[in-house]
Structures are given as C-alpha cells and as structure tokens.
Design a protein around this motif. Structure first.
Motif, PDB file in Angstrom:
ATOM      1  N   TYR A  31      30.389  48.286  51.550  1.00 16.49           N
ATOM      2  CA  TYR A  31      31.576  47.491  51.850  1.00 16.49           C
ATOM      3  C   TYR A  31      31.449  46.811  53.215  1.00 16.49           C
ATOM      4  N   VAL A  32      31.005  47.531  54.215  1.00 14.04           N
ATOM      5  CA  VAL A  32      30.844  46.950  55.552  1.00 14.04           C
ATOM      6  C   VAL A  32      29.734  45.900  55.536  1.00 14.04           C
ATOM      7  N   PHE A  33      28.663  46.162  54.804  1.00 17.09           N
ATOM      8  CA  PHE A  33      27.559  45.202  54.700  1.00 17.09           C
ATOM      9  C   PHE A  33      28.043  43.887  54.101  1.00 17.09           C
ATOM     10  N   PHE A  34      28.797  43.950  53.013  1.00 18.22           N
ATOM     11  CA  PHE A  34      29.296  42.717  52.400  1.00 18.22           C
ATOM     12  C   PHE A  34      30.328  42.023  53.289  1.00 18.22           C
ATOM     13  N   SER A  35      31.090  42.784  54.052  1.00 17.29           N
ATOM     14  CA  SER A  35      32.033  42.163  54.984  1.00 17.29           C
ATOM     15  C   SER A  35      31.289  41.392  56.067  1.00 17.29           C
ATOM     16  N   ILE A  36      30.270  42.007  56.634  1.00 18.46           N
ATOM     17  CA  ILE A  36      29.475  41.336  57.670  1.00 18.46           C
ATOM     18  C   ILE A  36      28.733  40.144  57.078  1.00 18.46           C
ATOM     19  N   LEU A  37      28.190  40.321  55.889  1.00 19.23           N
ATOM     20  CA  LEU A  37      27.427  39.248  55.258  1.00 19.23           C
ATOM     21  C   LEU A  37      28.296  38.041  54.947  1.00 19.23           C
ATOM     22  N   THR A  38      29.511  38.262  54.467  1.00 16.43           N
ATOM     23  CA  THR A  38      30.360  37.111  54.151  1.00 16.43           C
ATOM     24  C   THR A  38      30.898  36.442  55.401  1.00 16.43           C
ATOM     25  N   LEU A  39      31.255  37.220  56.392  1.00 12.78           N
ATOM     26  CA  LEU A  39      31.816  36.608  57.599  1.00 12.78           C
ATOM     27  C   LEU A  39      30.750  35.882  58.412  1.00 12.78           C
ATOM     28  N   LEU A  40      29.653  36.548  58.694  1.00 11.38           N
ATOM     29  CA  LEU A  40      28.623  35.950  59.529  1.00 11.38           C
ATOM     30  C   LEU A  40      27.618  35.127  58.730  1.00 11.38           C
ATOM     31  N   GLY A  41      27.419  35.470  57.484  1.00 12.28           N
ATOM     32  CA  GLY A  41      26.456  34.752  56.667  1.00 12.28           C
ATOM     33  C   GLY A  41      26.868  33.327  56.384  1.00 12.28           C
ATOM     34  N   LEU A  42      28.151  33.107  56.181  1.00  8.45           N
ATOM     35  CA  LEU A  42      28.613  31.752  55.926  1.00  8.45           C
ATOM     36  C   LEU A  42      28.517  30.887  57.172  1.00  8.45           C
ATOM     37  N   LEU A  43      28.685  31.505  58.325  1.00  6.25           N
ATOM     38  CA  LEU A  43      28.601  30.764  59.578  1.00  6.25           C
ATOM     39  C   LEU A  43      27.165  30.352  59.890  1.00  6.25           C
ATOM     40  N   THR A  44      26.235  31.243  59.662  1.00  7.88           N
ATOM     41  CA  THR A  44      24.851  30.968  60.038  1.00  7.88           C
ATOM     42  C   THR A  44      24.017  30.395  58.897  1.00  7.88           C
ATOM     43  N   ASP A  45      24.615  30.165  57.763  1.00 10.06           N
ATOM     44  CA  ASP A  45      23.869  29.688  56.593  1.00 10.06           C
ATOM     45  C   ASP A  45      23.196  28.347  56.858  1.00 10.06           C
ATOM     46  N   GLU A  46      23.930  27.411  57.395  1.00 12.37           N
ATOM     47  CA  GLU A  46      23.382  26.076  57.622  1.00 12.37           C
ATOM     48  C   GLU A  46      22.279  26.093  58.676  1.00 12.37           C
ATOM     49  N   ILE A  47      22.454  26.890  59.707  1.00  4.02           N
ATOM     50  CA  ILE A  47      21.453  26.966  60.767  1.00  4.02           C
ATOM     51  C   ILE A  47      20.178  27.613  60.250  1.00  4.02           C
ATOM     52  N   LEU A  48      20.330  28.694  59.474  1.00  6.76           N
ATOM     53  CA  LEU A  48      19.152  29.364  58.938  1.00  6.76           C
ATOM     54  C   LEU A  48      18.430  28.506  57.906  1.00  6.76           C
ATOM     55  N   CYS A  49      19.169  27.679  57.158  1.00  9.74           N
ATOM     56  CA  CYS A  49      18.517  26.783  56.197  1.00  9.74           C
ATOM     57  C   CYS A  49      17.624  25.776  56.903  1.00  9.74           C
ATOM     58  N   LEU A  50      18.036  25.339  58.077  1.00 11.52           N
ATOM     59  CA  LEU A  50      17.237  24.375  58.820  1.00 11.52           C
ATOM     60  C   LEU A  50      16.004  25.011  59.450  1.00 11.52           C
ATOM     61  N   LEU A  51      16.126  26.278  59.847  1.00  3.72           N
ATOM     62  CA  LEU A  51      15.044  26.919  60.594  1.00  3.72           C
ATOM     63  C   LEU A  51      14.055  27.703  59.741  1.00  3.72           C
ATOM     64  N   LEU A  52      14.535  28.314  58.673  1.00  2.64           N
ATOM     65  CA  LEU A  52      13.691  29.222  57.899  1.00  2.64           C
ATOM     66  C   LEU A  52      13.564  28.773  56.448  1.00  2.64           C
ATOM     67  N   PRO A  53      12.479  29.130  55.801  1.00  3.86           N
ATOM     68  CA  PRO A  53      12.386  28.887  54.357  1.00  3.86           C
ATOM     69  C   PRO A  53      13.387  29.760  53.601  1.00  3.86           C
ATOM     70  N   GLU A  54      13.642  29.397  52.355  1.00  3.86           N
ATOM     71  CA  GLU A  54      14.670  30.075  51.564  1.00  3.86           C
ATOM     72  C   GLU A  54      14.327  31.528  51.257  1.00  3.86           C
ATOM     73  N   SER A  55      13.077  31.867  51.200  1.00  9.65           N
ATOM     74  CA  SER A  55      12.685  33.235  50.846  1.00  9.65           C
ATOM     75  C   SER A  55      13.034  34.253  51.922  1.00  9.65           C
ATOM     76  N   TYR A  56      13.289  33.799  53.140  1.00  8.09           N
ATOM     77  CA  TYR A  56      13.612  34.728  54.223  1.00  8.09           C
ATOM     78  C   TYR A  56      15.040  35.263  54.146  1.00  8.09           C
ATOM     79  N   PHE A  57      15.911  34.612  53.386  1.00 12.42           N
ATOM     80  CA  PHE A  57      17.299  35.068  53.294  1.00 12.42           C
ATOM     81  C   PHE A  57      17.390  36.452  52.670  1.00 12.42           C
ATOM     82  N   LYS A  58      16.619  36.689  51.647  1.00 16.37           N
ATOM     83  CA  LYS A  58      16.632  38.011  51.010  1.00 16.37           C
ATOM     84  C   LYS A  58      16.104  39.072  51.961  1.00 16.37           C
ATOM     85  N   THR A  59      15.059  38.724  52.683  1.00 14.57           N
ATOM     86  CA  THR A  59      14.498  39.669  53.650  1.00 14.57           C
ATOM     87  C   THR A  59      15.495  39.967  54.765  1.00 14.57           C
TER      88      THR A  59
END
Length: 132
Positions: A31-59
C-alpha cells in the motif's frame, strides 16, 4: 514527508492486524509502495522519459519496492510503538485509505502539469486526441 508515509503504513498495518490477516506487513508495504509510486511517479514520469530508456522504469519500480520493504522491515516495531496509543495520530479513519491513492493521482497530475509548465517551461497539452 516520510512521517506521512509511516503513518499510512501504521494505519493499514493496524487494520490488517485487526482483521487477522497473516500477511499484514506485506500488504502494508504494498500500500505504501503504490502510494509513493502514484504520487511521485506521476511527477517524475516526464523527466525520466527524457533521460532514461523505457526499460529502466520497471527496474526503478523494483528498486523502490525493495527500499520500502527493507525500510519498513527494519522500522516496523519503531513505527508501531511511535503511533500506537496517541490520539493525535488517529486522524485518518480507515475508510479514507482507499480514497487516498486516487487523490494522490490527481495531486500528482497537477504537480506534473505545474512543474512542466512553470519550472521547465515546456508546452503542456491537457487534452490529447485519441486515434481510434
């Protein structure tokens, strides 16, 4: 900020213990993992897409889950004793817990929009056309 996620862990853990679930700790970490992932993941999604390949998201998600698991495995007793019995920490009733993740999604989208538009100065389109 971590105190808030610790409190979410405590609330969900306390609920699972009351319901006599054997895997209360693991469910609370998820539950805490999904809370952190939704709150911070949506914020950093665009930045990480520009910097990293898509396969790194799962890692990165797996690494974040392992960090959450290790942190709460070590601090479970400390968190439970810290929040247990204090009236000031019984602010969030359990019926609000399922509502929090969609609220985190909305807050994450707004933070992402304002960050991209005003901090990075990127053009942001809110309505995206769907090609069916």
């Amino acid at each position: 900020m971590m105190a808030f996620f610790d409190y979410l862990f405590y609330c969900y853990y306390r609920y699972c213990i009351r319901k006599d679930k054997l895997n209360a700790f693991f469910l609370s970490v998820i539950y805490v993992f999904f809370s952190i992932l939704t709150l911070l993941g949506l914020l950093t999604d665009e930045i990480l897409c520009l910097l990293l390949p898509e396969s790194y998201f799962k890692t990165l998600s797996i690494i974040l889950f392992v960090i959450c698991y290790i942190r709460y495995k070590r601090k479970r007793d400390i968190i439970v004793t810290r929040f247990n019995g204090l009236k000031s920490y019984q602010i969030i009733p359990f019926w609000i817990m399922p509502i929090l993740i969609p609220c985190f999604m909305i807050v994450g989208f707004f933070l992402r929009y304002f960050f991209m538009k005003y901090v990075l100065g990127m053009p942001v389109e809110i309505i995206v056309e769907n090609n069916f």
